[in-house]
Write a protein that holds these residues in place. Structure first.
Motif, mmCIF file in Angstrom:
data_model
loop_
_atom_site.group_PDB
_atom_site.id
_atom_site.type_symbol
_atom_site.label_atom_id
_atom_site.label_comp_id
_atom_site.label_asym_id
_atom_site.label_seq_id
_atom_site.Cartn_x
_atom_site.Cartn_y
_atom_site.Cartn_z
ATOM 1 N N GLY A 87 -12.489 16.597 22.819
ATOM 2 C CA GLY A 87 -12.455 15.516 21.844
ATOM 3 C C GLY A 87 -12.489 14.140 22.496
ATOM 4 N N TYR A 88 -12.721 13.137 21.655
ATOM 5 C CA TYR A 88 -12.897 11.754 22.117
ATOM 6 C C TYR A 88 -12.018 10.846 21.264
ATOM 7 N N LEU A 89 -11.176 10.061 21.923
ATOM 8 C CA LEU A 89 -10.198 9.204 21.271
ATOM 9 C C LEU A 89 -10.443 7.761 21.687
ATOM 10 N N VAL A 90 -10.535 6.847 20.717
ATOM 11 C CA VAL A 90 -10.727 5.424 20.995
ATOM 12 C C VAL A 90 -9.513 4.672 20.454
ATOM 13 N N LEU A 91 -8.858 3.904 21.327
ATOM 14 C CA LEU A 91 -7.605 3.227 20.989
ATOM 15 C C LEU A 91 -7.856 1.788 20.568
ATOM 16 N N PHE A 92 -7.286 1.387 19.441
ATOM 17 C CA PHE A 92 -7.444 0.036 18.910
ATOM 18 C C PHE A 92 -6.095 -0.689 18.950
ATOM 19 N N THR A 93 -6.093 -1.842 19.585
ATOM 20 C CA THR A 93 -4.865 -2.636 19.677
ATOM 21 C C THR A 93 -5.000 -4.006 19.012
ATOM 22 N N PRO A 95 -6.658 -6.138 15.423
ATOM 23 C CA PRO A 95 -7.200 -5.934 14.072
ATOM 24 C C PRO A 95 -8.724 -5.980 14.026
ATOM 25 N N GLU A 96 -9.339 -6.833 14.844
ATOM 26 C CA GLU A 96 -10.799 -6.930 14.806
ATOM 27 C C GLU A 96 -11.461 -5.662 15.333
ATOM 28 N N GLN A 97 -10.784 -4.929 16.211
ATOM 29 C CA GLN A 97 -11.324 -3.658 16.682
ATOM 30 C C GLN A 97 -11.322 -2.624 15.550
ATOM 31 N N VAL A 98 -10.262 -2.618 14.771
ATOM 32 C CA VAL A 98 -10.191 -1.705 13.631
ATOM 33 C C VAL A 98 -11.279 -2.057 12.611
ATOM 34 N N ALA A 99 -11.453 -3.362 12.364
ATOM 35 C CA ALA A 99 -12.468 -3.802 11.400
ATOM 36 C C ALA A 99 -13.867 -3.428 11.873
ATOM 37 N N ALA A 100 -14.141 -3.589 13.158
ATOM 38 C CA ALA A 100 -15.456 -3.232 13.699
ATOM 39 C C ALA A 100 -15.704 -1.732 13.553
ATOM 40 N N PHE A 101 -14.684 -0.927 13.786
ATOM 41 C CA PHE A 101 -14.819 0.522 13.603
ATOM 42 C C PHE A 101 -15.155 0.854 12.154
ATOM 43 N N GLU A 102 -14.449 0.240 11.225
ATOM 44 C CA GLU A 102 -14.691 0.523 9.804
ATOM 45 C C GLU A 102 -16.091 0.099 9.385
ATOM 46 N N GLY A 112 -24.778 11.635 12.025
ATOM 47 C CA GLY A 112 -24.317 13.000 12.232
ATOM 48 C C GLY A 112 -23.047 13.113 13.044
ATOM 49 N N VAL A 113 -22.377 11.986 13.301
ATOM 50 C CA VAL A 113 -21.163 11.996 14.117
ATOM 51 C C VAL A 113 -19.959 12.379 13.256
ATOM 52 N N ASP A 114 -19.167 13.286 13.763
ATOM 53 C CA ASP A 114 -17.893 13.659 13.154
ATOM 54 C C ASP A 114 -16.824 12.748 13.749
ATOM 55 N N VAL A 115 -16.457 11.708 13.040
ATOM 56 C CA VAL A 115 -15.466 10.752 13.532
ATOM 57 C C VAL A 115 -14.658 10.249 12.348
ATOM 58 N N ARG A 116 -13.361 10.005 12.567
ATOM 59 C CA ARG A 116 -12.508 9.525 11.489
ATOM 60 C C ARG A 116 -11.415 8.637 12.060
ATOM 61 N N PRO A 117 -10.857 7.754 11.228
ATOM 62 C CA PRO A 117 -9.723 6.944 11.687
ATOM 63 C C PRO A 117 -8.441 7.766 11.667
ATOM 64 N N ILE A 118 -7.583 7.535 12.634
ATOM 65 C CA ILE A 118 -6.265 8.168 12.646
ATOM 66 C C ILE A 118 -5.223 7.106 12.965
ATOM 67 N N GLY A 119 -3.988 7.389 12.624
ATOM 68 C CA GLY A 119 -2.909 6.462 12.881
ATOM 69 C C GLY A 119 -2.411 6.542 14.316
ATOM 70 N N ALA A 120 -1.541 5.582 14.662
ATOM 71 C CA ALA A 120 -1.016 5.528 16.025
ATOM 72 C C ALA A 120 -0.214 6.777 16.381
ATOM 73 N N ASP A 132 3.357 1.758 25.751
ATOM 74 C CA ASP A 132 3.648 0.778 24.696
ATOM 75 C C ASP A 132 2.597 -0.334 24.758
ATOM 76 N N ILE A 133 1.476 -0.102 24.108
ATOM 77 C CA ILE A 133 0.353 -1.041 24.181
ATOM 78 C C ILE A 133 0.080 -1.719 22.845
ATOM 79 N N GLY A 134 1.001 -1.603 21.904
ATOM 80 C CA GLY A 134 0.763 -2.199 20.590
ATOM 81 C C GLY A 134 -0.353 -1.509 19.842
ATOM 82 N N LEU A 135 -0.373 -0.182 19.890
ATOM 83 C CA LEU A 135 -1.448 0.602 19.286
ATOM 84 C C LEU A 135 -1.395 0.481 17.763
ATOM 85 N N LEU A 136 -2.504 0.050 17.165
ATOM 86 C CA LEU A 136 -2.587 -0.092 15.713
ATOM 87 C C LEU A 136 -3.165 1.148 15.049
#
Length: 363
Positions: A87-93, A95-102, A112-120, A132-136
């Protein structure tokens, strides 16, 4: 065009995929490589196959179809290919990173990519090394595997030879004359009815000789680093391939430590290593003090938007190119080989290859 000899310049994973696909389609194929097969960018990979390329749905679409080809690789090439799903995990710290993902998510899913948002909390459950990196939040894609680049290179080479391709190593190409159908090499002149440039970091002058300007950066050396085990003595858990958005710190488990990448070293390698060391310690504090050593190095070609250039110039002696993979070549090589084959044969690819042309407006 379907007859005559095709010369493929470059013996990395892209050139070998192209040669394999062409030879299997019945083309008289010769591949010319200056050193050994897989000795350039293909030598410096993390052995990772993934479908999700954040912000780059074109590369993601090519990677999705390539993953399907890798799953069938042993049956096609006769070479067993390990595919350990991690699996592949991308960490967002931020708000603009989260917005870009969305914003990017609909295009990724359409590719065709199987990808979804998950919580910290779920992200930390999947990778308990995160500090402790302030993971959003994070992005999670199960379509990622640890494989074996050498097996992929060897498999494509064996299948290409079995289909009749002539793979010549230690044969640098020093110039091409497309209208005359000639390639100058250190071993003499070779005649060809079509030329494919898959020379990675050495593609620009060859393409320019054919009237194609590939807007690639100067060749850059990629370096991957390896850590030792955690100083605590605790074993490294089985973690996903993990990218920290923003810094580009990419890690996966390797042996009793981590394999680590973070962009390109640039002219001041020691300064870059210090930045990697600091980012690694901040993101994964249990690895602080584990040490860093060089694992692999290799020269890569990079396009401005990190998307490959694939296209060609038609004519009596066509010139085709596949370059600028920016470190994505292993993940997209089967699709690249299919697209170049279809362009050579005059088939209509089932992928909009026009957006990969060097003349396309991208970005």
């Amino acid at each position: 065009m379907t007859g005559g000899r095709v010369a493929v310049v470059g013996g990395g994973v892209i050139g070998l995929s192209v040669a394999c696909h062409l030879a299997e389609a019945g083309a008289d194929t010769v591949l010319l490589e200056r050193h050994g097969l897989g000795s350039g960018a293909s030598r410096a990979t993390a052995d990772v196959l993934r479908a999700y390329f954040p912000g780059n749905p074109v590369s993601s679409a090519m990677a999705v179809r390539s993953l399907a080809a890798y799953r069938a690789f042993a049956g096609r090439t006769g070479t067993p290919l390990p595919l350990r799903r991690v699996g592949y995990l991308v960490l967002f710290t931020e708000p603009e990173q989260v917005a870009a993902f969305e914003d990017d998510l609909p295009a990724q899913r359409a590719a065709g990519v199987d990808v979804r948002p998950i919580g910290a909390a779920e992200a930390r459950g999947r990778n308990p090394l995160i500090g402790d990196i302030g993971l959003l939040a994070a992005a999670w894609s199960p379509q990622a595997y640890v494989s074996d680049t050498a097996a992929i290179v060897g498999g494509f080479a064996a299948a290409a030879r079995r289909a009749g391709a002539d793979l010549r190593t230690g044969c640098p190409v020093t110039g091409i004359d497309v209208p005359a159908g000639r390639l100058a090499t250190t071993g003499g002149t070779l005649a060809a009815d079509a030329i494919v440039c898959a020379a990675g970091a050495w593609s620009v002058p060859l393409a320019r000789a054919a009237g194609v300007e590939l807007p690639l950066a100067e060749p850059v050396e990629q370096e991957l680093l390896a850590t030792g085990p955690p100083p605590s003595g605790d074993p490294v858990p089985d973690i996903p391939i993990t990218l920290r958005a923003g810094s580009g710190l990419l890690v996966r488990k390797r042996g009793d430590g981590l394999l680590v990448g973070m962009g390109y070293p640039g002219p001041d390698r020691e300064e870059w290593r210090e930045r990697v060391r600091a980012e690694l310690a901040a993101t994964y504090p249990s690895l602080d003090g584990a040490g860093l050593r060089t694992a692999f190095t290799g020269v890569r070609d990079a396009s401005p938007d990190r998307t490959a250039f694939i296209g060609g110039v038609p004519g009596d002696r066509p010139f085709l190119y596949a370059a600028g993979f920016s470190g994505h070549g292993l993940c997209t090589a089967p699709a690249a080989g299919e697209l170049v084959r279809d362009l050579y044969l005059g088939r209509e690819p089932d992928f909009d290859v026009r957006r990969l042309a060097a003349t396309a407006q991208r970005g």
